[in-house]
Scaffold this motif. Structure first.
Motif, short mmCIF file in Angstrom:
data_model
loop_
_atom_site.label_atom_id
_atom_site.label_comp_id
_atom_site.label_asym_id
_atom_site.label_seq_id
_atom_site.Cartn_x
_atom_site.Cartn_y
_atom_site.Cartn_z
N LEU A 1 -43.50 10.65 -0.96
CA LEU A 1 -42.67 11.29 -0.38
C LEU A 1 -42.85 12.46 0.25
O LEU A 1 -43.80 12.96 0.23
CB LEU A 1 -41.85 12.00 -1.70
N GLU A 2 -42.06 12.44 1.48
CA GLU A 2 -42.54 13.29 2.52
C GLU A 2 -41.91 14.71 2.19
O GLU A 2 -40.84 14.81 1.80
CB GLU A 2 -42.03 12.94 3.89
N ILE A 3 -43.01 15.97 2.24
CA ILE A 3 -42.17 17.28 2.55
C ILE A 3 -42.28 17.87 3.56
O ILE A 3 -43.06 17.80 4.35
CB ILE A 3 -43.20 17.96 1.15
N ALA A 4 -40.87 18.67 3.70
CA ALA A 4 -40.76 19.19 5.19
C ALA A 4 -42.10 20.40 5.34
O ALA A 4 -42.33 20.82 4.44
CB ALA A 4 -39.53 19.98 5.27
N ASP A 5 -42.26 20.32 6.65
CA ASP A 5 -43.55 21.27 7.00
C ASP A 5 -43.02 22.49 6.61
O ASP A 5 -42.01 23.08 6.84
CB ASP A 5 -43.64 21.22 8.69
N GLY A 6 -44.23 23.33 5.77
CA GLY A 6 -44.10 24.72 5.48
C GLY A 6 -43.02 25.12 4.59
O GLY A 6 -42.54 26.15 4.24
N SER A 7 -42.65 24.06 3.55
CA SER A 7 -41.64 24.10 2.53
C SER A 7 -42.15 23.18 1.37
O SER A 7 -43.17 22.38 1.46
CB SER A 7 -40.15 23.82 3.04
N THR A 8 -41.34 23.37 0.27
CA THR A 8 -41.45 22.58 -0.97
C THR A 8 -40.43 21.55 -1.09
O THR A 8 -40.07 20.58 -1.92
CB THR A 8 -41.38 23.24 -2.09
N THR A 9 -39.56 21.24 0.18
CA THR A 9 -38.19 20.67 0.08
C THR A 9 -38.71 19.08 0.83
O THR A 9 -39.28 19.30 1.82
CB THR A 9 -37.23 21.20 1.07
N PRO A 10 -38.33 18.00 -0.03
CA PRO A 10 -38.47 16.76 0.78
C PRO A 10 -37.67 16.73 2.13
O PRO A 10 -36.82 17.40 2.36
CB PRO A 10 -37.75 15.80 -0.27
N THR A 11 -38.22 15.77 2.97
CA THR A 11 -37.72 15.35 4.39
C THR A 11 -36.36 14.55 4.07
O THR A 11 -36.41 13.57 3.44
CB THR A 11 -38.46 14.76 5.17
N LEU A 12 -35.03 15.13 4.59
CA LEU A 12 -33.97 14.39 4.39
C LEU A 12 -33.45 13.86 5.81
O LEU A 12 -33.71 14.79 6.86
CB LEU A 12 -32.80 15.34 3.92
N LEU A 13 -32.90 12.87 5.82
CA LEU A 13 -32.37 12.31 6.89
C LEU A 13 -30.94 11.47 6.78
O LEU A 13 -30.91 11.09 5.70
CB LEU A 13 -33.28 11.38 8.07
N THR A 14 -30.16 11.48 7.71
CA THR A 14 -28.86 10.68 7.60
C THR A 14 -29.02 9.45 8.55
O THR A 14 -29.02 9.89 9.83
CB THR A 14 -27.77 11.59 7.90
N ALA A 15 -28.99 8.27 8.28
CA ALA A 15 -28.92 7.11 8.89
C ALA A 15 -27.67 6.81 9.30
O ALA A 15 -26.59 6.77 8.56
CB ALA A 15 -29.81 5.91 8.22
N VAL A 16 -27.46 5.99 10.60
CA VAL A 16 -26.33 5.66 10.93
C VAL A 16 -26.61 3.86 10.98
O VAL A 16 -27.10 3.49 11.57
CB VAL A 16 -25.99 6.05 12.25
N PHE A 17 -25.82 3.31 9.99
CA PHE A 17 -25.86 1.72 9.78
C PHE A 17 -24.68 1.41 10.62
O PHE A 17 -23.54 1.40 10.61
CB PHE A 17 -25.89 1.45 8.20
N GLU A 18 -25.27 0.03 10.90
CA GLU A 18 -24.03 -0.88 11.55
C GLU A 18 -23.31 -1.38 10.37
O GLU A 18 -23.84 -1.66 9.26
CB GLU A 18 -24.60 -2.02 12.24
N ARG A 19 -21.78 -1.81 10.62
CA ARG A 19 -21.24 -2.29 9.39
C ARG A 19 -21.72 -3.53 9.01
O ARG A 19 -21.90 -3.63 7.55
CB ARG A 19 -19.70 -2.56 9.97
N ALA A 20 -22.20 -4.39 9.76
CA ALA A 20 -23.12 -5.61 8.98
C ALA A 20 -24.14 -5.19 8.38
O ALA A 20 -24.38 -6.38 7.51
CB ALA A 20 -23.19 -6.54 10.20
#
Length: 398
Positions: free
Chosen positions: A169-188
């Motif tokens: 699990l990746e941790i955001a630089d300089g913190s103890t918080t995991p790296t979060l992202l929001t992905a955009v998926f095609e409906r298919a």
């Protein structure tokens, strides 16, 4: 600060569109509930009316509307049919992601005027860094709850935790918080699961959806914690706060419908063993007055919090923690206050309210599903209470 002429004109235009759409959708309430998701033609109608692109950036063909306009449009829809209001707010808030993506990616994705979006920000997906054909991105799998409107959507977003190629699990630089992202998926790429068997908001199709091992380029993945790439007050608003505002708007519309339905019933119904209508009873008179005051008071607190934050954002400032706190507190309070309004009126309506043709029983079911959403759940009072008390608090989800 009073709204500009352009904001006022857009507000009027969207409110008229919402009212027209709501009036045409209302006769189909029963059909929508039985369908367990919004019929596709209704989703298309709402999108065509511009009610799915209120929060989409103007540079991509959206309205980039004031947050109050967003609230009142969703509220208007919910006064007539709650599932269409819920799916509208979900599509709109999903489109906020456009402001966090590079323009060359966001423009073709979000520009279509009939775009329908859905998705869940909660990081239920696992995104593993990968490069495919020289393109950096992520291999993503996951299953998300509360996938409202996914059956109707053209694109679906999903929150993810990021893992390295080594599986850690990746941790955001300089913190103890995991790296979060929001992905955009095609409906298919998305499989909606037909497991939405709820007591209320039946027509929202808010079951789970899943994604299995799809590759998403990094350019189609936003990091919401990093701030929007576009200027403008709308994109300084906290995304989680916008979700809470949308839920409160639905609840406010439901409560308004309940008050109207109770008044109609009370003026017509003569309870058993009585010669007077329900409206002539002091208990009913007091209940209606308290319901009206409770709803208006809750709305006023929320609108006050929105206006205060907008003034800061419109001045080019980041919205401070205290105002983000107030948005979540006001939205949560409004949602639960609306449930209390509906509860009291349903109880006073007596046996007439238990039948499927009674708007009050539908309001009761719908509003109590809205209160269960994590953005306005009881735990939000604890979160905002800690801040009011000056206690150390993780405010990442404000």
């Amino acid at each position: 600060m009073p709204p500009s002429h352009a904001e006022s004109a857009l507000h009027h235009e969207l409110m008229q569109a919402a009212l027209q759409a709501a009036q045409s959708i209302k006769p189909r309430v029963r059909e929508i509930e039985l369908n367990r998701c919004l019929p596709q033609d209704i989703a298309e109608q709402l999108a065509q009316a511009g009610l799915y692109r209120m929060l989409t950036p103007r540079c991509y063909g959206g309205h980039e509307a004031h947050v109050v306009t967003f609230f009142e449009v969703v509220e208007t829809l919910a006064r007539h049919e709650a599932a269409s209001a819920w799916c509208s707010f979900i599509s709109n808030t999903a489109c906020l992601v456009a402001a966090y993506l590079p323009a060359e990616v966001a423009a073709p994705l979000f520009a279509p005027t009939k775009l329908k979006a859905a998705g869940v920000l909660a990081p239920r997906g696992k995104a593993v860094r990968e490069t495919q054909d020289g393109v950096a991105g992520y291999r993503i799998s996951g299953r998300w709850f509360w996938g409202s409107g996914a059956h109707n959507a053209d694109i679906v977003i999903g929150g993810c935790l990021v893992f390295g190629a080594d599986g850690r699990l990746e941790i955001a630089d300089g913190s103890t918080t995991p790296t979060l992202l929001t992905a955009v998926f095609e409906r298919a790429q998305v499989l909606p699961l037909n497991n939405w068997d709820s007591m209320g908001l039946c027509g929202t199709g808010s079951g789970e959806f899943e994604v299995q091992g799809v590759f998403v380029p990094a350019a189609r993945c936003a990091q919401l914690a990093g701030g929007a790439l576009l200027p403008g007050p709308l994109y300084r608003f906290p995304v989680f706060g916008m979700l809470a505002i949308g839920i409160a708007a639905v609840a406010a519309g439901i409560a308004r419908e309940a008050i109207g339905a109770f008044i109609t019933l009370a003026t017509e119904k003569v309870p058993q063993a009585s010669s007077r209508t329900l409206a002539q009873r002091p208990a009913a008179q007091e209940a209606v007055a308290r319901a009206e005051a409770t709803l208006r008071g809750a709305r006023a607190f929320l609108l006050e919090a929105i206006h205060a934050a907008w003034a800061n954002a419109d001045a080019g400032n980041e919205i401070p923690l205290e105002q983000r706190r107030d948005i979540r507190l006001a939205a949560t309070h409004a949602t639960h206050a609306c449930a209390q309004v509906v509860d009291r009126l349903y109880t006073l309506a007596g046996g007439s309210a238990v039948f499927t043709d009674s708007p009050l029983q539908r309001c009761l079911r719908n509003v109590h599903v809205a209160t269960q959403h994590m953005m306005v759940a009881e735990a939000t009072f604890e979160l905002t209470g800690r801040l009011l008390l000056g206690l150390p608090t993780d405010a990442a989800l404000l």
